[in-house]
Design a protein around this motif. Structure first.
Motif, PDB file in Angstrom:
ATOM      1  N   ASN A  65       5.972  20.834  12.122  1.00  0.00           N
ATOM      2  CA  ASN A  65       4.709  20.408  12.728  1.00  0.00           C
ATOM      3  C   ASN A  65       4.800  19.052  13.421  1.00  0.00           C
ATOM      4  O   ASN A  65       3.791  18.525  13.888  1.00  0.00           O
ATOM      5  N   LYS A  66       6.016  18.491  13.464  1.00  0.00           N
ATOM      6  CA  LYS A  66       6.238  17.165  14.056  1.00  0.00           C
ATOM      7  C   LYS A  66       5.307  16.117  13.438  1.00  0.00           C
ATOM      8  O   LYS A  66       4.694  15.305  14.129  1.00  0.00           O
ATOM      9  N   GLU A  67       5.198  16.162  12.126  1.00  0.00           N
ATOM     10  CA  GLU A  67       4.383  15.216  11.383  1.00  0.00           C
ATOM     11  C   GLU A  67       5.260  14.113  10.787  1.00  0.00           C
ATOM     12  O   GLU A  67       6.446  14.319  10.533  1.00  0.00           O
ATOM     13  N   PRO A  68       4.691  12.935  10.524  1.00  0.00           N
ATOM     14  CA  PRO A  68       5.490  11.856   9.942  1.00  0.00           C
ATOM     15  C   PRO A  68       5.842  12.135   8.489  1.00  0.00           C
ATOM     16  O   PRO A  68       5.027  12.685   7.740  1.00  0.00           O
ATOM     17  N   ILE A  69       7.020  11.748   8.101  1.00  0.00           N
ATOM     18  CA  ILE A  69       7.439  11.868   6.708  1.00  0.00           C
ATOM     19  C   ILE A  69       8.540  10.857   6.429  1.00  0.00           C
ATOM     20  O   ILE A  69       9.409  10.610   7.269  1.00  0.00           O
ATOM     21  N   LEU A  70       8.457  10.237   5.277  1.00  0.00           N
ATOM     22  CA  LEU A  70       9.505   9.361   4.763  1.00  0.00           C
ATOM     23  C   LEU A  70      10.022   9.992   3.484  1.00  0.00           C
ATOM     24  O   LEU A  70       9.233  10.461   2.656  1.00  0.00           O
ATOM     25  N   PHE A  71      11.324   9.999   3.292  1.00  0.00           N
ATOM     26  CA  PHE A  71      11.895  10.722   2.165  1.00  0.00           C
ATOM     27  C   PHE A  71      13.262  10.171   1.809  1.00  0.00           C
ATOM     28  O   PHE A  71      13.855   9.388   2.569  1.00  0.00           O
TER      29      PHE A  71
ATOM     30  N   ASP B 222       0.815  -1.211   0.000  1.00  0.00           N
ATOM     31  CA  ASP B 222       0.000   0.000   0.000  1.00  0.00           C
ATOM     32  C   ASP B 222       0.852   1.267   0.000  1.00  0.00           C
ATOM     33  O   ASP B 222       0.328   2.374   0.152  1.00  0.00           O
ATOM     34  N   PHE B 223       2.160   1.114  -0.176  1.00  0.00           N
ATOM     35  CA  PHE B 223       3.049   2.280  -0.201  1.00  0.00           C
ATOM     36  C   PHE B 223       3.245   2.778  -1.630  1.00  0.00           C
ATOM     37  O   PHE B 223       3.105   2.023  -2.594  1.00  0.00           O
ATOM     38  N   ARG B 224       3.571   4.052  -1.737  1.00  0.00           N
ATOM     39  CA  ARG B 224       3.877   4.609  -3.052  1.00  0.00           C
ATOM     40  C   ARG B 224       5.012   5.616  -2.949  1.00  0.00           C
ATOM     41  O   ARG B 224       5.202   6.270  -1.911  1.00  0.00           O
ATOM     42  N   LEU B 225       5.763   5.715  -4.026  1.00  0.00           N
ATOM     43  CA  LEU B 225       6.854   6.682  -4.132  1.00  0.00           C
ATOM     44  C   LEU B 225       6.343   7.885  -4.899  1.00  0.00           C
ATOM     45  O   LEU B 225       5.798   7.754  -6.001  1.00  0.00           O
ATOM     46  N   VAL B 226       6.508   9.071  -4.340  1.00  0.00           N
ATOM     47  CA  VAL B 226       6.053  10.306  -4.972  1.00  0.00           C
ATOM     48  C   VAL B 226       7.262  11.038  -5.546  1.00  0.00           C
ATOM     49  O   VAL B 226       8.106  11.546  -4.812  1.00  0.00           O
ATOM     50  N   GLU B 227       7.359  11.056  -6.864  1.00  0.00           N
ATOM     51  CA  GLU B 227       8.451  11.797  -7.501  1.00  0.00           C
ATOM     52  C   GLU B 227       8.164  13.283  -7.428  1.00  0.00           C
ATOM     53  O   GLU B 227       7.030  13.719  -7.627  1.00  0.00           O
ATOM     54  N   SER B 228       9.185  14.066  -7.159  1.00  0.00           N
ATOM     55  CA  SER B 228       8.981  15.514  -7.086  1.00  0.00           C
ATOM     56  C   SER B 228      10.247  16.200  -7.574  1.00  0.00           C
ATOM     57  O   SER B 228      10.595  16.121  -8.745  1.00  0.00           O
ATOM     58  N   SER B 229      10.942  16.861  -6.687  1.00  0.00           N
ATOM     59  CA  SER B 229      12.226  17.497  -6.965  1.00  0.00           C
ATOM     60  C   SER B 229      12.943  17.625  -5.638  1.00  0.00           C
ATOM     61  O   SER B 229      12.336  17.465  -4.570  1.00  0.00           O
ATOM     62  N   THR B 230      14.225  17.909  -5.696  1.00  0.00           N
ATOM     63  CA  THR B 230      14.963  18.088  -4.450  1.00  0.00           C
ATOM     64  C   THR B 230      14.370  19.222  -3.634  1.00  0.00           C
ATOM     65  O   THR B 230      14.186  19.103  -2.418  1.00  0.00           O
ATOM     66  N   ALA B 231      14.045  20.330  -4.292  1.00  0.00           N
ATOM     67  CA  ALA B 231      13.487  21.484  -3.581  1.00  0.00           C
ATOM     68  C   ALA B 231      12.144  21.133  -2.935  1.00  0.00           C
ATOM     69  O   ALA B 231      11.878  21.514  -1.790  1.00  0.00           O
ATOM     70  N   ALA B 232      11.292  20.409  -3.671  1.00  0.00           N
ATOM     71  CA  ALA B 232       9.983  20.041  -3.130  1.00  0.00           C
ATOM     72  C   ALA B 232      10.132  19.059  -1.969  1.00  0.00           C
ATOM     73  O   ALA B 232       9.395  19.143  -0.974  1.00  0.00           O
ATOM     74  N   MET B 233      11.081  18.134  -2.090  1.00  0.00           N
ATOM     75  CA  MET B 233      11.316  17.192  -0.992  1.00  0.00           C
ATOM     76  C   MET B 233      11.764  17.937   0.260  1.00  0.00           C
ATOM     77  O   MET B 233      11.271  17.680   1.362  1.00  0.00           O
ATOM     78  N   LEU B 234      12.694  18.854   0.129  1.00  0.00           N
ATOM     79  CA  LEU B 234      13.193  19.607   1.275  1.00  0.00           C
ATOM     80  C   LEU B 234      12.093  20.469   1.895  1.00  0.00           C
ATOM     81  O   LEU B 234      12.024  20.611   3.118  1.00  0.00           O
ATOM     82  N   ALA B 235      11.234  21.027   1.053  1.00  0.00           N
ATOM     83  CA  ALA B 235      10.119  21.819   1.578  1.00  0.00           C
ATOM     84  C   ALA B 235       9.166  20.933   2.383  1.00  0.00           C
ATOM     85  O   ALA B 235       8.654  21.344   3.430  1.00  0.00           O
ATOM     86  N   ALA B 236       8.946  19.711   1.897  1.00  0.00           N
ATOM     87  CA  ALA B 236       8.079  18.780   2.617  1.00  0.00           C
ATOM     88  C   ALA B 236       8.694  18.380   3.953  1.00  0.00           C
ATOM     89  O   ALA B 236       7.994  18.263   4.966  1.00  0.00           O
ATOM     90  N   VAL B 237      10.015  18.189   3.979  1.00  0.00           N
ATOM     91  CA  VAL B 237      10.700  17.850   5.228  1.00  0.00           C
ATOM     92  C   VAL B 237      10.623  19.008   6.211  1.00  0.00           C
ATOM     93  O   VAL B 237      10.377  18.814   7.406  1.00  0.00           O
ATOM     94  N   GLU B 238      10.794  20.220   5.729  1.00  0.00           N
ATOM     95  CA  GLU B 238      10.713  21.397   6.595  1.00  0.00           C
ATOM     96  C   GLU B 238       9.325  21.528   7.211  1.00  0.00           C
ATOM     97  O   GLU B 238       9.190  21.771   8.410  1.00  0.00           O
ATOM     98  N   GLU B 239       8.302  21.345   6.385  1.00  0.00           N
ATOM     99  CA  GLU B 239       6.931  21.459   6.894  1.00  0.00           C
ATOM    100  C   GLU B 239       6.641  20.367   7.923  1.00  0.00           C
ATOM    101  O   GLU B 239       6.067  20.633   8.984  1.00  0.00           O
TER     102      GLU B 239
END
Length: 299
Positions: free
Chosen positions: A186-192, A165-182
């Protein structure tokens, strides 16, 4: 492996033309075209190369062309690009095999140990791929389409760990870093996807997840970061060739360069490079001397 080149990539390469180190890097000028993938260490080393060739070695222009990995290797092989400074080996081995007769791989310029893999943030309290089912998310945030690691995640990692049930979301380095920052804010879960060298390792508490089944394969191993140049560059532009061969950065030097570029702003990498050079002239002096010696020998 057949490389698929997008229309945009073809157009970009055609616009560059065959630079061939125009002018040979002589004191009266010269041009060089570097391919880039947009990864942070690539932005850092490419812009550092640009600044030093233009401001210390008299090049008229060093142009940076951002493309996907396949077109980058193809561009260096055909001569549309003179060099690409962010080759991760063995990660990019398949791309290199397609063009190895037309390029030269230089010795690694990065002198530290690399890390690369699926990661989480420490507050998630997981440290292994065996624990992904309780990660709190079923998405792994990837980077640019065409990244060598992506197919391995989809075809091997998900299968080996039963992550149907997992999926890989292609984006960009900048988008990945923005997701990690967010997520971090907010202390939310993220895999990257995370890697070192990169300033993210200084800013976030990153956990590179253990892989007891070795599903990540070669991506678990430390890589060499090096430069690939067109096979004729040493003859057509011995100055640039000597400079590129002499480039050498350790982890502290590269991370500090990346941080200066980050502080200068996303659209101001040259400003960040110049700020870094104020305290690091001794680091780059041997590279400049090697290029000047090559100029004297070829004149």
């Amino acid at each position: 492996m057949i490389l698929v080149v997008t229309f945009a990539a073809v157009a970009a390469l055609a616009a560059v033309g065959c630079s061939g180190g125009a002018g040979g890097g002589s004191s009266s000028g010269g041009e060089l075209t570097l391919g880039t993938i947009g990864w942070t260490e690539n932005v850092a080393v490419s812009n550092l190369t640009k600044v030093l060739l233009e401001e210390e070695l008299g090049y008229d222009r060093v142009e940076l062309q951002t493309l996907d990995l396949g077109p980058l290797f193809q561009g260096v092989a055909t001569g549309d690009l003179d060099a690409f400074q962010d080759v991760w080996l063995p990660n990019n081995r398949n791309y290199l095999k397609e063009v190895e007769k037309d390029v030269e791989v230089l010795d690694p310029w990065y002198k530290g140990e690399t890390r690369y893999g699926i990661a989480a943030l420490d507050y998630m309290n997981i440290d292994s791929l065996t624990e992904l089912e309780r990660a709190g998310t079923n998405e792994i945030v990837g980077i640019e389409p065409g990244a060598s690691f992506h197919p391995r995640i989809r075809n091997v990692v998900f299968k080996e760990y039963g992550l149907d049930d997992f999926r890989l979301v292609e984006s960009s380095t900048a988008a990945m870093l923005a997701a990690v920052e967010e997520a971090s804010s907010n202390k939310e879960p993220i895999l990257f996807l995370a890697w070192s060298p990169h300033w993210m390792n200084e800013v976030y508490d990153i956990v590179y997840l253990k892989d007891p089944k070795d599903a990540q394969g070669k991506f678990n191993d430390s890589s060499r970061i090096t430069t690939v140049v067109n096979g004729e560059l040493s003859e057509e532009d011995p100055v640039a060739y000597a400079f590129l061969k002499a480039v050498s950065l350790n982890e502290e030097q590269l991370n500090s360069l990346e941080l200066e570029i980050k502080r200068a702003g996303e659209d101001e990498p040259v400003k960040g490079v110049r700020n870094w050079l104020e305290d690091n002239r001794d680091v780059v002096r041997p590279w400049i001397e090697a290029a000047r010696e090559a100029r004297q020998s070829s004149s």
